[in-house]
Structure formats: C-alpha cells, structure tokens
Design a protein around this motif. Sequence first.
Motif, PDB file in Angstrom:
ATOM      1  N   GLY A 137       1.080  -1.485  -0.026  1.00  0.00           N
ATOM      2  CA  GLY A 137       0.231  -0.102  -0.248  1.00  0.00           C
ATOM      3  C   GLY A 137       1.110   1.495   0.086  1.00  0.00           C
ATOM      4  N   LYS A 138       0.214   2.415   0.253  1.00  0.00           N
ATOM      5  CA  LYS A 138       1.144   3.219   0.324  1.00  0.00           C
ATOM      6  C   LYS A 138       0.411   4.610   1.700  1.00  0.00           C
ATOM      7  N   ASN A 140       0.915   8.546   2.553  1.00  0.00           N
ATOM      8  CA  ASN A 140       1.777  10.347   2.897  1.00  0.00           C
ATOM      9  C   ASN A 140       2.746  10.370   2.829  1.00  0.00           C
ATOM     10  N   THR A 145      -3.144   6.592   4.845  1.00  0.00           N
ATOM     11  CA  THR A 145      -2.897   5.440   4.202  1.00  0.00           C
ATOM     12  C   THR A 145      -4.062   6.650   2.802  1.00  0.00           C
ATOM     13  N   ILE A 146      -2.646   6.110   1.910  1.00  0.00           N
ATOM     14  CA  ILE A 146      -3.756   7.052   0.359  1.00  0.00           C
ATOM     15  C   ILE A 146      -3.860   5.367  -0.543  1.00  0.00           C
ATOM     16  N   MET A 147      -3.475   4.407  -0.515  1.00  0.00           N
ATOM     17  CA  MET A 147      -3.592   3.344  -1.334  1.00  0.00           C
ATOM     18  C   MET A 147      -3.450   2.189  -0.168  1.00  0.00           C
ATOM     19  N   TYR A 164       0.269   2.267 -10.711  1.00  0.00           N
ATOM     20  CA  TYR A 164       0.001   0.207  -9.978  1.00  0.00           C
ATOM     21  C   TYR A 164       0.044  -0.924 -10.343  1.00  0.00           C
ATOM     22  N   THR A 175      -1.450  10.664  -6.591  1.00  0.00           N
ATOM     23  CA  THR A 175      -1.043  10.722  -5.315  1.00  0.00           C
ATOM     24  C   THR A 175      -1.822  11.361  -4.043  1.00  0.00           C
ATOM     25  N   GLY A 177      -4.334   8.935  -3.958  1.00  0.00           N
ATOM     26  CA  GLY A 177      -4.984   7.283  -4.077  1.00  0.00           C
ATOM     27  C   GLY A 177      -6.121   7.353  -5.029  1.00  0.00           C
TER      28      GLY A 177
END
Length: 277
Positions: A137-138, A140, A145-147, A164, A175, A177
């Motif tokens: 996941g991603k 910032n 949590t954005i993804m 992705y 950016t 998500g």
Amino acid sequence: MVENDRVLVLTKNHYNFADLEGNLITKKPLSDAEDFSEDLASVQFKENGKWGYIDIKGDLKIDTLFSIAYEFKNGFAEVEIKTIDTTKSVKDNYIVLTPKFYDCIINKSGKIIDTIEYIKTKRNFPLIGSANTNTLGKINRFGDTIMQKKYRAFGYPQGKYMWYKTEEKYGLADTTGTILIKPIYENLTYFSKNGLAVAKRNGKYGYINNKGDIIIDFKYEDARGFKYDLAPVKINGKWGFIDESGNFKIKPKYEYIIGNFRKLDGKTEQLYEYSEE
C-alpha cells in the motif's frame, strides 16, 4: 533452496518452512523469510511486520525487533533497528516524525556487537506491506493511508501520477490515491516528456496519456518510450521508429535495436523523469 534440511515455501499467501517430508515447521504466518544459515533463518511475522530469527524447529530464538534482518555468517548477522524521534514540532495539525535507523551486528544470542546510526532520506509516499503477498500500500508523509494494502507494486511518482500493479494488471493513480485508470493493462511504463506512456493490452503495445486516452493504437509486438520525439516499435518482426502521431519516421527494417533514439555523440540522458522520493 534446501538448507539445514528445510526448504522455504509459499502457501496461501504466506511463507513457511517445510522439512523433507513436507511438514511445515511454523504455525504463525510469515510475510517474508530468508533461507536458513548456521541453523537460523530470518523471518518477518505478519502480526507485527518485524523480523527475527527461528531455529530449524520453528521456535523463535531471537525476538522480532528488527526492520531488516540478514543471514548469519561466521556467527554474526547484520540487522536494522528503527526508532522514531518525536521531538519535532507540530505543524499543520500533524506531528512530524523522523525515523532513525541503526545498522547493527548481532551474535547468535541476539546481542548487539556494533551499531551505526543514520537517518534515511525522507519519502513523501512510503510503501507499506509486502510485495511478496500482494499486500503493498501507500501512505503519505503524514502517515495517512492513501492506497490500501492490496497491490503488487508501485511506480515512483511523476508529478502527481504513479502507476500501480495488482496481482496481474497495471493501472494509474494520483498521489491522493484516486484511481485514474483501472487495472486493465498487462504492462504500463512511466510517461515520457511528451506525456505518453507505453501500455500493453491483449498482447499488443500502444501509447496512452495520463487520462487513459489511446493516442497510438495497440498494434505493436513490442514498444519503448519516446526520446527526442521518436519511439522504437516492433511490428511484423522488425523494429522501426515512430513519431508522436504514430507515423514511421524510420521504417521497420531492423532485427534488433539497443536502447532508444538519441543524438549522435549526445550525452546519456534519463528516458523518464520521476521522483525517487
């Protein structure tokens, strides 16, 4: 690889070790693991994401204290310990945390023999989770949590865009998500300076923009990014170079090409521009 009569296996999206009769030796699910070395194996437990060491019976011998742990050699292993410096001031309603990392040498009892402190380069969009189990996941830089942790891989951001990958297909997100292009491509590269990326769909290559519009049709057997307004493509078994409209500027007549089109005696330049975070 068989080491200490134990082989590393992947079952139901988590790792384990099996003996020569196929019996699994650990009961707790592992996110990742390395082969045995000197009767110990470094493993990452799903429950806390930390690394430690187990013996050939599957018993935990060195506690899960490390952000990274490597194999033992001559009685010693390199590990990384992460701490958080919370002494930074509050800004924009967020506490700015600075992670500190210690490269350590430990012995087989887990005792630290030597330590070097360093601060990792700050990343605006760090990864979370594990690529091995398709749970990347991603977040910032503020820790939001954005993804969610359900992806296989991410590309570095290009401005506000990043590709992705799910288990099998590629898509595009921004950016924050937000999904801009659903995972429909078998391959997707970074965007060239002209705003076009190579994509693969139904076994053929073409070029799209960051909105997902098809700029050059999917009709090539292989393709690469644009450089100096030309891109190499393969069709009917031959390579040539097209312009941004898809017209051949150098007809397909080559069996093989190395690299991309560039100026004679020109300097080597990066094909794609992106942030390494």
